[in-house]
Design a protein around this motif. Structure first.
Motif, PDB file in Angstrom:
ATOM      1  N   ALA A  38     -27.586  -0.300 -23.241  1.00  0.00           N
ATOM      2  CA  ALA A  38     -27.773   1.087 -23.671  1.00  0.00           C
ATOM      3  C   ALA A  38     -26.963   1.397 -24.918  1.00  0.00           C
ATOM      4  CB  ALA A  38     -27.401   2.041 -22.545  1.00  0.00           C
ATOM      5  N   TRP A  39     -25.718   0.905 -24.972  1.00  0.00           N
ATOM      6  CA  TRP A  39     -24.841   1.265 -26.074  1.00  0.00           C
ATOM      7  C   TRP A  39     -25.002   0.391 -27.306  1.00  0.00           C
ATOM      8  CZ3 TRP A  39     -19.535   2.224 -23.279  1.00  0.00           C
ATOM      9  CH2 TRP A  39     -19.663   3.326 -22.438  1.00  0.00           C
ATOM     10  N   TRP A  43     -30.078   2.531 -27.841  1.00  0.00           N
ATOM     11  CA  TRP A  43     -29.851   3.805 -28.516  1.00  0.00           C
ATOM     12  C   TRP A  43     -30.526   3.858 -29.881  1.00  0.00           C
ATOM     13  CZ3 TRP A  43     -27.446   4.460 -33.202  1.00  0.00           C
ATOM     14  CH2 TRP A  43     -26.739   3.364 -33.697  1.00  0.00           C
ATOM     15  N   SER A  46     -34.263   4.829 -28.637  1.00  0.00           N
ATOM     16  CA  SER A  46     -34.414   6.070 -27.875  1.00  0.00           C
ATOM     17  C   SER A  46     -33.062   6.472 -27.297  1.00  0.00           C
ATOM     18  CB  SER A  46     -35.431   5.878 -26.751  1.00  0.00           C
ATOM     19  OG  SER A  46     -35.446   7.010 -25.925  1.00  0.00           O
ATOM     20  N   ILE A  47     -32.557   7.565 -27.798  1.00  0.00           N
ATOM     21  CA  ILE A  47     -31.269   8.045 -27.298  1.00  0.00           C
ATOM     22  C   ILE A  47     -31.408   8.535 -25.863  1.00  0.00           C
ATOM     23  CG2 ILE A  47     -29.512   9.819 -27.592  1.00  0.00           C
ATOM     24  CD1 ILE A  47     -29.861   9.512 -30.594  1.00  0.00           C
ATOM     25  N   ILE A  48     -32.529   9.135 -25.550  1.00  0.00           N
ATOM     26  CA  ILE A  48     -32.739   9.616 -24.177  1.00  0.00           C
ATOM     27  C   ILE A  48     -32.746   8.448 -23.194  1.00  0.00           C
ATOM     28  CG2 ILE A  48     -34.381  10.744 -22.636  1.00  0.00           C
ATOM     29  CD1 ILE A  48     -35.144  12.529 -25.006  1.00  0.00           C
ATOM     30  N   ALA A  50     -31.230   5.623 -23.568  1.00  0.00           N
ATOM     31  CA  ALA A  50     -29.860   5.124 -23.474  1.00  0.00           C
ATOM     32  C   ALA A  50     -29.017   6.010 -22.564  1.00  0.00           C
ATOM     33  CB  ALA A  50     -29.237   5.042 -24.873  1.00  0.00           C
ATOM     34  N   VAL A  51     -29.209   7.301 -22.637  1.00  0.00           N
ATOM     35  CA  VAL A  51     -28.469   8.232 -21.779  1.00  0.00           C
ATOM     36  C   VAL A  51     -28.887   8.049 -20.319  1.00  0.00           C
ATOM     37  CG1 VAL A  51     -28.132  10.669 -21.225  1.00  0.00           C
ATOM     38  CG2 VAL A  51     -28.018   9.900 -23.598  1.00  0.00           C
ATOM     39  N   VAL A  52     -30.183   7.865 -20.081  1.00  0.00           N
ATOM     40  CA  VAL A  52     -30.664   7.649 -18.714  1.00  0.00           C
ATOM     41  C   VAL A  52     -30.098   6.340 -18.163  1.00  0.00           C
ATOM     42  CG1 VAL A  52     -32.727   7.164 -17.339  1.00  0.00           C
ATOM     43  CG2 VAL A  52     -32.733   9.056 -18.972  1.00  0.00           C
ATOM     44  N   SER A  54     -27.333   4.900 -19.025  1.00  0.00           N
ATOM     45  CA  SER A  54     -25.914   5.120 -18.766  1.00  0.00           C
ATOM     46  C   SER A  54     -25.703   5.923 -17.487  1.00  0.00           C
ATOM     47  CB  SER A  54     -25.267   5.843 -19.947  1.00  0.00           C
ATOM     48  OG  SER A  54     -25.330   5.044 -21.103  1.00  0.00           O
ATOM     49  N   ALA A  55     -26.564   6.890 -17.238  1.00  0.00           N
ATOM     50  CA  ALA A  55     -26.452   7.690 -16.008  1.00  0.00           C
ATOM     51  C   ALA A  55     -26.726   6.829 -14.774  1.00  0.00           C
ATOM     52  CB  ALA A  55     -27.423   8.866 -16.063  1.00  0.00           C
TER      53      ALA A  55
END
Length: 76
Positions: A38-39, A43, A46-48, A50-52, A54-55
């Motif tokens: 993700a990092w 990213w 798609s930043i979204i 990557a955030v998903v 990470s979550a």
């Protein structure tokens, strides 16, 4: 026991412990893989996403600890 195997269920407990350790390590490996991907790679696209990712990685360690500590071997 008369046959010298020890208490009944002892062998199953050890294999259960080994299985829980293996599942714990797999879950933590997936967690690290998700964070690294993700990092470093996702990213950029798609930043979204990557955030998903990470979550999801955030939720895995508590679940892995629950799996690792479950079972009759640790209950004394």
């Amino acid at each position: 026991m008369p046959n010298g195997d020890g208490p009944p269920g002892r062998r199953e407990g050890q294999s259960g412990l080994a299985r829980r350790k293996r599942v714990y390590l797999i879950m933590m490996g997936v967690c690290v893989l998700l964070i690294v991907l993700a990092w470093t790679l996702i990213w950029r696209f798609s930043i979204i996403a990557a955030v998903v990712m990470s979550a999801v990685a955030l939720v895995i360690p508590p679940l892995a600890a629950i799996v690792a500590n479950a079972g009759p071997v640790n209950r004394q």
